[in-house]
Design an enzyme around this catalytic site. Structure first.
Site, short mmCIF file in Angstrom:
data_model
loop_
_atom_site.label_atom_id
_atom_site.label_comp_id
_atom_site.label_asym_id
_atom_site.label_seq_id
_atom_site.Cartn_x
_atom_site.Cartn_y
_atom_site.Cartn_z
N HIS A 104 53.66 8.09 23.11
CA HIS A 104 53.34 7.64 22.40
C HIS A 104 51.65 6.75 22.92
CE1 HIS A 104 54.75 4.68 26.06
NE2 HIS A 104 53.97 4.09 25.45
N ASP A 106 50.47 2.62 22.07
CA ASP A 106 50.47 1.46 21.56
C ASP A 106 50.95 1.09 21.08
OD1 ASP A 106 51.88 1.33 24.45
OD2 ASP A 106 50.11 0.79 25.24
N HIS A 258 50.14 7.62 26.10
CA HIS A 258 51.34 8.02 27.97
C HIS A 258 52.75 8.10 27.25
CE1 HIS A 258 50.42 4.10 26.42
NE2 HIS A 258 52.13 3.31 27.35
N ARG A 274 51.66 -5.80 31.25
CA ARG A 274 51.02 -4.86 30.40
C ARG A 274 50.06 -6.05 29.69
NH1 ARG A 274 53.31 -1.19 25.56
NH2 ARG A 274 52.49 -3.25 24.43
#
Length: 310
Positions: A104, A106, A258, A274
């Site tokens: 995906h 983000d 990623h 994150r």
């Protein structure tokens, strides 16, 4: 590995290239909100060129320090459009809530796709748990010309109703996380090929949030999705990072996908934090921007506009 270039500062910054298409390790930098402008410019340039950059030994970094450093690179978003319980400044990527073992980019289910993310290792399993990134720029560049033209004329709808864990987990904490993730419905139509707002490169904009390719049948949509998505995840277009405590990764969300590799047992704990930076609204090769189908992301993120943009 090869040393791509070094910058003479008080402490030499080395950019060590990890692969032909993606990935570099940065040595000689102590991350934090007090970095000088020259070093920040070096990191920006390395990120634009290598798409994902890695730092070892950042044990001093706290959530506040990570946030202050992120502010040097852009405008941090709120942690997530729907996951309000997962953190105040940063989003906890925690194996106790789910495992993002799907390819995906983000938060593509909103119109203002984040431009970058900063991920810091907090707790790691004793084995496994690495992350792989893929260059969506390299994937586009590898397409034959007829497929480039086809992709440039396609649009895809992205939504947050998807199988994030790639399996139906019975544990209540997983189910609660999923309910919160889907608590507000978002759907956005993006170009399948968008133009990177800083580098001008063309990149595929796909990943697991894609609901359908617009204007074709369901079977044709699936075939087209896999045709282009499989180009993204070719091993030649990827870089894999084996985490150690104190590591930090920064990736260009406009140019990568990623995948967090789920190769550790349930008793093992993996937690990273994150912080995501506000991005622009993607624009296709023909100049047509993404459009909102459902949901309002204004409370999640501002729209990042480059100097001189309209």
């Amino acid at each position: 590995m090869s040393i791509d270039y070094a910058i003479d500062t008080e402490t030499a910054v080395r950019v060590v290239k990890l692969g032909a298409h993606i990935g570099a390790q940065i040595d000689g930098v102590r991350l934090g909100g007090d970095l000088d402008a020259e070093t920040v410019a070096t990191l920006r340039a390395a990120l634009n060129e290598h798409k994902v950059i890695f730092f070892r030994g950042q044990h001093h970094l706290t959530e506040d320090g990570q946030y202050e450093f992120a502010q040097l690179l852009g405008n941090p978003t709120t942690p997530h459009p729907t996951l309000s319980s997962a953190g105040a400044k940063s989003l906890a990527i925690d194996s106790q809530h789910g495992r993002s073992n799907t390819w995906h980019t983000d938060v593509t289910f909103v119109d203002r796709v984040p431009k970058a993310s900063i991920l810091r290792a907090v707790s790691l399993p004793s084995y496994g748990g690495s992350t792989t990134w893929a260059s969506t720029v390299a994937a586009y560049n590898a397409l034959p010309e007829p497929l480039k033209r086809l992709a440039e004329n396609l649009r895809a709808r992205h939504t947050n109703l998807y199988d994030y864990a790639a399996e139906d987990r019975p544990e209540e904490n997983f189910r609660a996380y999923r309910r919160e993730f889907e608590s507000t419905y978002f759907e956005t139509e993006h170009p399948v090929v968008h133009v990177h707002p800083e580098t001008g490169e063309r990149a595929l904009l796909l990943g697991c949030f894609v609901k359908e390719i617009v204007g074709v049948s369901r079977s044709e949509s699936q075939a087209l999705f896999h045709l282009f998505q499989d180009r993204v995840t070719r091993l030649e277009h990827t870089a894999r990072w084996n985490w150690s405590l104190g590591d930090v990764a920064i990736w260009d969300n406009h140019a990568t996908q990623h995948y967090a590799i789920d190769d550790y047992d349930g008793a093992e704990h993996r937690r990273l934090t994150r912080i995501t930076l506000a991005g622009d609204i993607p624009v296709g090769v023909d100049g047509t921007p993404s459009t909102v189908i459902a949901g309002n992301a204004e409370s999640y993120s501002s729209v990042d506009r480059l100097p001189g943009a309209a």
